[in-house]
Design an enzyme around this catalytic site. Structure first.
Site, short mmCIF file in Angstrom:
data_model
loop_
_atom_site.label_atom_id
_atom_site.label_comp_id
_atom_site.label_asym_id
_atom_site.label_seq_id
_atom_site.Cartn_x
_atom_site.Cartn_y
_atom_site.Cartn_z
N ASP A 191 -3.45 5.69 -7.42
CA ASP A 191 -3.96 6.95 -7.90
C ASP A 191 -3.10 8.02 -7.28
O ASP A 191 -2.57 8.88 -8.17
CB ASP A 191 -5.32 7.21 -7.98
N GLU A 230 -17.96 -6.87 1.31
CA GLU A 230 -17.88 -5.40 1.77
C GLU A 230 -16.49 -5.12 2.15
O GLU A 230 -15.72 -4.09 1.94
CB GLU A 230 -18.97 -5.04 2.63
#
Length: 181
Positions: free
Chosen positions: A147, A133
């Site tokens: 991005d 995680e």
């Protein structure tokens, strides 16, 4: 009409005759097939994991970030949110990872001389670890930095994703060796 052919049985791993040639006991494979490890009888314990990663920025991407002229908005804030979300979606992305309750998560995203540093700490009380995680939080955050800044440069690099620390569980504590960054 001819009867349907019977379906072949599932493949199994080849049987070895010599104990010296026997493969090691694999936790995620049984009889040569993948499986999710059964943690039903393991006690839930408090576990934490901290991971880090870097996003190396070419000069034009760094300039857009520092000047606040990135057309998509603030990459660091988006990365923080994406990392938090990624930590909770790990079992959807890592094939044999157990879904666990993420009871706490913190993602820090900072601009440093070497680039954007991402550090994620994730906590749980569960019968299995939380390292994946934390690593997923870092990786998803880094992908979001890319991005958000890719219009400024496609030469951005994601690097240095690693586990820094873990606590709890059968294997105990782990502390990564220091690096130059």
């Amino acid at each position: 009409m001819a009867p349907p052919e019977s379906l072949p049985s599932e493949p199994t791993a080849p049987q070895l005759t010599s104990p010296e040639l026997a493969p090691p006991e694999l936790t995620h494979f049984r009889d040569g097939l993948p499986r999710m490890v059964d943690v039903t009888d393991k006690a839930a314990t408090t576990r934490t994991a901290t991971a880090e990663g870097w996003v190396r920025l070419p000069p034009e991407a760094r300039a857009a970030l520092e000047a606040g002229t990135n057309p998509k908005g603030d990459p660091l804030t988006v990365a923080r949110l994406a990392g938090l979300s990624g930590s909770k979606r790990t079992a959807d992305l890592i094939t044999l990872c157990h879904p666990i309750p993420v009871t706490g998560a913190e993602v820090r995203v900072t601009l440093e001389d070497a680039g954007v540093r991402i550090v994620a700490t994730v906590k749980t009380t569960a019968p299995t670890g939380v390292e994946m995680e934390a690593l997923t939080a870092v990786t998803v955050a880094a992908l979001n930095v890319y991005d958000m800044l890719k219009a400024a440069s496609k030469a951005i690099e994601i690097t240095g994703v690693r586990l820094l620390t873990k606590t709890g569980g059968k294997s105990g504590e782990y502390q990564a060796a220091a690096t130059g960054d």
